[in-house]
Scaffold this active site. Structure first.
Site, PDB file in Angstrom:
ATOM      1  N   ASN A 287     -47.110  17.330  21.458  1.00  0.00           N
ATOM      2  CA  ASN A 287     -47.477  17.765  20.113  1.00  0.00           C
ATOM      3  C   ASN A 287     -46.862  19.136  19.854  1.00  0.00           C
ATOM      4  O   ASN A 287     -47.131  20.096  20.589  1.00  0.00           O
ATOM      5  CB  ASN A 287     -48.990  17.849  19.945  1.00  0.00           C
ATOM      6  CG  ASN A 287     -49.375  18.196  18.509  1.00  0.00           C
ATOM      7  OD1 ASN A 287     -49.530  17.328  17.671  1.00  0.00           O
ATOM      8  ND2 ASN A 287     -49.523  19.481  18.235  1.00  0.00           N
TER       9      ASN A 287
ATOM     10  N   GLN B 210       8.158   2.154   3.158  1.00  0.00           N
ATOM     11  CA  GLN B 210       8.958   2.144   1.937  1.00  0.00           C
ATOM     12  C   GLN B 210       9.190   3.605   1.552  1.00  0.00           C
ATOM     13  O   GLN B 210       8.329   4.237   0.947  1.00  0.00           O
ATOM     14  CB  GLN B 210       8.247   1.385   0.813  1.00  0.00           C
ATOM     15  CG  GLN B 210       9.095   1.223  -0.438  1.00  0.00           C
ATOM     16  CD  GLN B 210       8.339   0.620  -1.611  1.00  0.00           C
ATOM     17  OE1 GLN B 210       7.112   0.688  -1.676  1.00  0.00           O
ATOM     18  NE2 GLN B 210       9.069   0.032  -2.546  1.00  0.00           N
TER      19      GLN B 210
ATOM     20  N   THR C 274       7.817  -3.617  -6.518  1.00  0.00           N
ATOM     21  CA  THR C 274       7.069  -4.478  -5.598  1.00  0.00           C
ATOM     22  C   THR C 274       7.976  -5.365  -4.754  1.00  0.00           C
ATOM     23  O   THR C 274       7.681  -5.617  -3.579  1.00  0.00           O
ATOM     24  CB  THR C 274       6.067  -5.331  -6.382  1.00  0.00           C
ATOM     25  OG1 THR C 274       6.743  -5.960  -7.486  1.00  0.00           O
ATOM     26  CG2 THR C 274       4.924  -4.481  -6.916  1.00  0.00           C
TER      27      THR C 274
ATOM     28  N   GLU D 143       5.676 -11.950 -19.939  1.00  0.00           N
ATOM     29  CA  GLU D 143       4.979 -10.689 -20.184  1.00  0.00           C
ATOM     30  C   GLU D 143       4.428 -10.674 -21.612  1.00  0.00           C
ATOM     31  O   GLU D 143       5.008 -11.271 -22.521  1.00  0.00           O
ATOM     32  CB  GLU D 143       5.916  -9.508 -19.959  1.00  0.00           C
ATOM     33  CG  GLU D 143       6.365  -9.348 -18.521  1.00  0.00           C
ATOM     34  CD  GLU D 143       5.205  -9.201 -17.555  1.00  0.00           C
ATOM     35  OE1 GLU D 143       4.226  -8.481 -17.888  1.00  0.00           O
ATOM     36  OE2 GLU D 143       5.257  -9.824 -16.477  1.00  0.00           O
TER      37      GLU D 143
ATOM     38  N   LYS E 283     -32.072  18.559  15.836  1.00  0.00           N
ATOM     39  CA  LYS E 283     -30.628  18.634  16.054  1.00  0.00           C
ATOM     40  C   LYS E 283     -30.341  18.475  17.538  1.00  0.00           C
ATOM     41  O   LYS E 283     -30.800  19.261  18.357  1.00  0.00           O
ATOM     42  CB  LYS E 283     -30.082  19.977  15.545  1.00  0.00           C
ATOM     43  CG  LYS E 283     -28.552  20.046  15.485  1.00  0.00           C
ATOM     44  CD  LYS E 283     -27.893  20.418  16.796  1.00  0.00           C
ATOM     45  CE  LYS E 283     -27.898  21.877  17.074  1.00  0.00           C
ATOM     46  NZ  LYS E 283     -27.060  22.216  18.292  1.00  0.00           N
TER      47      LYS E 283
ATOM     48  N   ALA F 221       0.827  -1.213   0.000  1.00  0.00           N
ATOM     49  CA  ALA F 221       0.000   0.000   0.000  1.00  0.00           C
ATOM     50  C   ALA F 221       0.856   1.256   0.000  1.00  0.00           C
ATOM     51  O   ALA F 221       0.509   2.260   0.617  1.00  0.00           O
ATOM     52  CB  ALA F 221      -0.914  -0.009   1.223  1.00  0.00           C
TER      53      ALA F 221
ATOM     54  N   ASN G 178      -1.379 -13.674 -14.549  1.00  0.00           N
ATOM     55  CA  ASN G 178      -0.943 -13.394 -13.182  1.00  0.00           C
ATOM     56  C   ASN G 178      -1.748 -12.225 -12.620  1.00  0.00           C
ATOM     57  O   ASN G 178      -1.781 -11.142 -13.208  1.00  0.00           O
ATOM     58  CB  ASN G 178       0.551 -13.062 -13.205  1.00  0.00           C
ATOM     59  CG  ASN G 178       1.092 -12.692 -11.837  1.00  0.00           C
ATOM     60  OD1 ASN G 178       0.455 -12.932 -10.828  1.00  0.00           O
ATOM     61  ND2 ASN G 178       2.284 -12.111 -11.819  1.00  0.00           N
TER      62      ASN G 178
ATOM     63  N   ARG H 105      -1.960   7.876 -11.523  1.00  0.00           N
ATOM     64  CA  ARG H 105      -3.015   7.821 -12.540  1.00  0.00           C
ATOM     65  C   ARG H 105      -4.392   8.157 -11.967  1.00  0.00           C
ATOM     66  O   ARG H 105      -5.333   8.413 -12.726  1.00  0.00           O
ATOM     67  CB  ARG H 105      -3.033   6.436 -13.193  1.00  0.00           C
ATOM     68  CG  ARG H 105      -1.946   6.256 -14.254  1.00  0.00           C
ATOM     69  CD  ARG H 105      -2.030   4.903 -14.916  1.00  0.00           C
ATOM     70  NE  ARG H 105      -1.451   3.861 -14.078  1.00  0.00           N
ATOM     71  CZ  ARG H 105      -1.499   2.566 -14.355  1.00  0.00           C
ATOM     72  NH1 ARG H 105      -2.136   2.137 -15.438  1.00  0.00           N
ATOM     73  NH2 ARG H 105      -0.945   1.677 -13.548  1.00  0.00           N
TER      74      ARG H 105
END
Length: 458
Positions: free
Chosen positions: A377, A73, A79, A155, A351, A10, A170, A16
């Site tokens: 009421n 990292q 990766t 690939e 509220k 992560a 993959n 992008r």
């Protein structure tokens, strides 16, 4: 059983996405992508999970606090380099490690469990989660040998015509023997056009060492979708929405139009509740049985009882009881507690209110910072005047009170049990129980006054 570990990747920025928000924190059905992944990891029998963080590290750690360890990292160098950051936490341990990307929010615990079991059964050093998309162009192909084990990953740009006919690809999720993984990672080279260290190279290293590399093919390719841009994010949203709504329907909830109802991942809904079109339910909302929600209603972080109807209204961060009728066009704002058998009608706003059992505000009222007793009421157009320009003040309306239309209750003020407030009154002092309070100017009629005005105009 073999010890199990998880590494969640992560750390990527996600350029992008073209967003200020860190990629794995983009929500899918009201929950950040990486949280979906960790939810599924948590459902497995995992001894230790390590999330690799980079861009936006502090925010990711805040979302996952207490559910994962973290490794930073600092530079995003591929990766394999990312997984290496988990070495201090995992490198010396015996067991099996599953590596999964934090931008794959659709992956299921059942699939990861099947992958782990397949890995153990074949006594493999590495196992690749694979899938078969309708169009495999651009994906790395899985080439198997006669025994069905992985011969190599090719690939797309490097594949022969024959290899391009292979549809198995993959997905980027792997299982490894933990020690073999970290030993192989040290041998990964960055001798490539990007100058990065790639995790699939570990597969080639293990193959060269004569180790068994297997593959497990999922029959649901959708769940392997990696979100790299807004288009893929929208696709993931639609798939997750369908999955969530189908789960609720199979559990006994009716959707009039499941395509137009948006339900968050953590929402709970009881049996025989009906969800109408255009409804949005998010957060940690829990709804009881036999209720009717919508159409065009927004609910977030609410607890709602049984047999309650909420239509064309908004409710946030509040408790709403059973046999309650809300809407249309009501607004239940945070920290409100609406008790059983209450009616909150059209264009009524609550509220920070405790609204007692059996009480009613049928239309065009604002009730803020108030304690409303039972069987009260509140007439049309009545409001609690709670703000003096600097501070908010409390209005107390005790059981059985009748507030006439267009009344202003200027806080702090208490209306005693069983009291009546005459229509059009502005109440600035406490009203005793059982009293009638009239707080308005006496009506004066000036006869023939209009005619005098007309003469003056002439």
């Amino acid at each position: 059983m073999t010890n199990r570990y998880a590494v969640i990747l992560a750390a990527g920025q996600g350029t992008r996405m073209k967003s200020k928000l860190y990629k794995v924190l983009h929500p899918v059905c009201d929950k950040p992508m990486v949280e979906h992944v960790v939810d599924q990891i948590t459902a497995l029998e995992i001894n230790k999970a390590v999330t690799i963080v980079g861009h936006g590290a502090e925010l990711v750690q805040t979302h996952l606090e207490g559910r994962s360890e973290f490794a930073l990292q600092e530079e995003q160098l591929g990766t394999a380099h990312a997984v290496m950051q988990a070495e201090d936490a995992l490198g010396t341990l015996e067991g099996t490690t599953i590596v999964v990307c934090g931008d794959t929010p659709l992956i299921k615990a059942e699939t990861m469990e099947a992958l782990l079991k397949h890995h153990d059964e074949l006594k493999a050093k590495a196992t690749i989660l694979t899938g078969k998309p309708e169009d495999a162009a651009g994906y790395g192909r899985i080439i198997r040998n006669e025994e069905g084990l992985v011969e190599k990953i090719v690939e797309h740009k490097d594949a022969s015509e024959e290899e391009r006919l292979v549809k198995e690809i993959n997905t980027g999720t792997y299982c490894f023997d933990n020690k073999a993984l970290f030993e192989a990672l040290k041998k990964v080279s960055n001798d490539n056009s990007q100058g990065e260290y790639y995790l699939p190279d570990v597969i080639e290293i293990l193959k060269e060492e004569g180790e068994v590399v297997s593959a497990y093919q999922t029959d649901d390719f959708e769940e392997t979708l990696g979100v790299n841009d807004r288009v893929a994010l929208s696709q993931a949203e639609q798939i997750m929405k369908r999955r969530i709504n189908e789960k609720h329907m199979r559990n006994g909830v009716t959707f009039i139009d499941a395509n137009t109802a948006y339900i968050g991942a953590d929402v709970e809904i009881g049996r025989d509740t009906v969800i109408h079109p255009g409804t949005v339910i998010k957060g940690s909302t829990v709804i009881g049985e036999d209720s009717v929600i919508g159409p065009h209603t927004e609910i977030k972080d609410c607890k709602i009882g049984d047999n309650t109807v909420i239509k064309q209204s908004v409710a946030h961060d509040s408790e709403i009881g059973s046999d309650v009728n809300i809407g249309p066009f009501a607004h239940i704002r945070p920290q409100s507690q609406v008790m059983d058998e209450v009616k909150v009608g059209n264009f009524v706003e609550l509220k920070k209110v405790k609204f007692g059992k059996g009480s009613k505000a049928s239309h065009l009222s604002y009730i803020g910072d108030a304690e409303v007793g039972e069987d009260v009421n509140i007439g049309c157009g009545s409001i609690t005047v709670n703000y003096d320009g600097k501070n908010k003040h409390l209005t107390k309306i005790e059981d059985g009170v009748f507030v006439g239309c267009n009344s202003n209750l200027v806080a702090p003020v208490t209306i005693g049990k069983g009291a009546y407030v005459a229509a059009g009154s502005t109440i600035t002092e406490d009203v005793p129980g059982e009293a009638l309070s009239v707080a308005r100017a006496r009506q004066v009629n000036k006869e023939n006054y209009v005619n005098k005005l007309n003469l003056n105009n002439n």
